[in-house]
Motif scaffolding. Sequence first.
Motif, PDB file in Angstrom:
ATOM      1  N   GLU A  35       0.848  -1.200   0.000  1.00 18.76           N
ATOM      2  CA  GLU A  35       0.000   0.000   0.000  1.00 18.76           C
ATOM      3  C   GLU A  35       0.873   1.235   0.000  1.00 18.76           C
ATOM      4  N   ASP A  36       0.217   2.383  -0.203  1.00 20.24           N
ATOM      5  CA  ASP A  36       0.890   3.662  -0.052  1.00 20.24           C
ATOM      6  C   ASP A  36       0.797   4.070   1.416  1.00 20.24           C
ATOM      7  N   GLN A 190       2.411  10.923  -4.330  1.00 16.67           N
ATOM      8  CA  GLN A 190       1.358  10.094  -3.757  1.00 16.67           C
ATOM      9  C   GLN A 190       1.010   8.926  -4.663  1.00 16.67           C
ATOM     10  N   ASN A 191       0.932   7.729  -4.063  1.00 20.87           N
ATOM     11  CA  ASN A 191       0.571   6.498  -4.777  1.00 20.87           C
ATOM     12  C   ASN A 191       1.558   6.125  -5.885  1.00 20.87           C
ATOM     13  N   ASP A 192       2.762   6.702  -5.845  1.00 20.05           N
ATOM     14  CA  ASP A 192       3.750   6.368  -6.870  1.00 20.05           C
ATOM     15  C   ASP A 192       5.101   6.023  -6.260  1.00 20.05           C
ATOM     16  N   ASP A 384      -8.344   2.747  -0.992  1.00 14.35           N
ATOM     17  CA  ASP A 384      -6.965   2.931  -0.579  1.00 14.35           C
ATOM     18  C   ASP A 384      -6.858   2.703   0.925  1.00 14.35           C
TER      19      ASP A 384
END
Length: 503
Positions: A35-36, A190-192, A384
């Motif tokens: 997960e982030d 974010q999320n990367d 998320d």
Amino acid sequence: MATRSIIRQGMLAALAFFFGVLPAASQTLRIGLQEDPDALDPHRARTFVGRIVFSALCDKLMDVDEKLQIVPELATSWSWSADDKVLTLKLRSGVKFHDGETMDATAVKASLDRARTLPDSLRKSELASVAHVDVVDPSTVTITVNKPDATLLYQLTDRAGMILAPKAMTGDFSKNPVCAGPYKFVERVQNDRIVLEKFKDYWNPDDYFFQRIVYQPIPDATVRLANLRAGSIDILERLAPSDVASVKSDPKLNFDPVVGLGFQAIALNIANGPRSKTSPFHDKRVRQAFNIAIDRDAINKVVGQGFFAPANQALPLASPFFDKSAVMPKRDVAKAKALLKEAGFDHVKFELTFANNTVLQQVSELIQAMAAEAGFDIQLRATDYATALHQAQGGNFEANMNAWSGRPDPDGNLIIFVSCKGSQNDGHYCNPEVDKLLLQARTVTDQTKRKAVYDAADKIMQDDVPRIYLYYQPWLFATTKKVVGFKPSADGLIRVKGLKFAN
């Protein structure tokens, strides 16, 4: 001649790329996360993957070794007073924060006080016994507790014991985290990705071999493994159990499993906010019915491939505090229906939120199918993970699937989740007798006597069912063969100390 010149220039450029860019790239360790992470602020954070990032970013007062014994980090030694109410810490000299400021007793006090008093700090429960923190001299700090606290040292081996740079605490720390760890913050997309680079003024630089670490959130287990095989990442955490055989047979990969300290559970909204008014789980009988509508053995076999040992409590099987008298819930559809009828329901409808990753999708779908036979109509909502935790904390949920990576001391698996004012008690379960027992257990140093207190608390919770425990969380790591020095730890953290690439 012109053609030869062009060719020669091209060859030189290619050599420059090979000897320049590639060695630099080879000094970057890439880690695939499930997960982030949430906020990069140790006092506000609650995700497991965040702890993985913090392990390279933020040193703590103490750490734990492979045997989960407490070892020095920013504190070199410590001692309790005769009455066990004053803890004296001697601090390591020559330590710098990433902003160049000196780490000293004043900084330690500021960080601990922030963890204790910040309005939205999730460390308050962990440091609840602390009365005050005092600076004795630049290298000595004392922590005074209201009552003897057998858990405090272990609390200081995790986020509560991470020391933050004082100047960085005046702003939004999560956007520019400044600590005293071996790696400093560079950027976050974010999320990367989250990018860290080696801190040249770290107090122990010789044990860290990578110039950069890149953490990449990849929720899809298949995609995460494909990235590992392609060399786009070097380590992945939480390999899907269904992929274990494939990884073990791949000559280019290593499979590194370890039994964890934590659990996978479902938090139930009992009394948190407006949604608790319509939640069916304020009735204990509905919680009991849901608990026995689930076949944990099936989850272990179908999704866990034998790695998801069924759970019936917060403490892991290997813990000396594990309550052996507690009976593992067995699926009983008829009894579950009877309990629902007793509570006034023919059918119960609710929403189950879960993190949008491959494994939890499978677990949630299996629970949905099993519970349906007992009269539960479950609507699934993937989201998320950090978002789901934030919403659950605010009461915007009915049932939320979440994991806990576990702590060496039993208090770390319990009090924040089930005490009345627990900082991660999303469902707002509250039983004063359980609170009394858990607080009492903190003050007992004799292991046998302390276990008896935890057993008494667990007996109450086995009937109350404040959470649905599903299985004990294993840590299934996979690495490429070029990674050497990796040692999986029962706390699930990826410690980069000593890690390097094979020559």
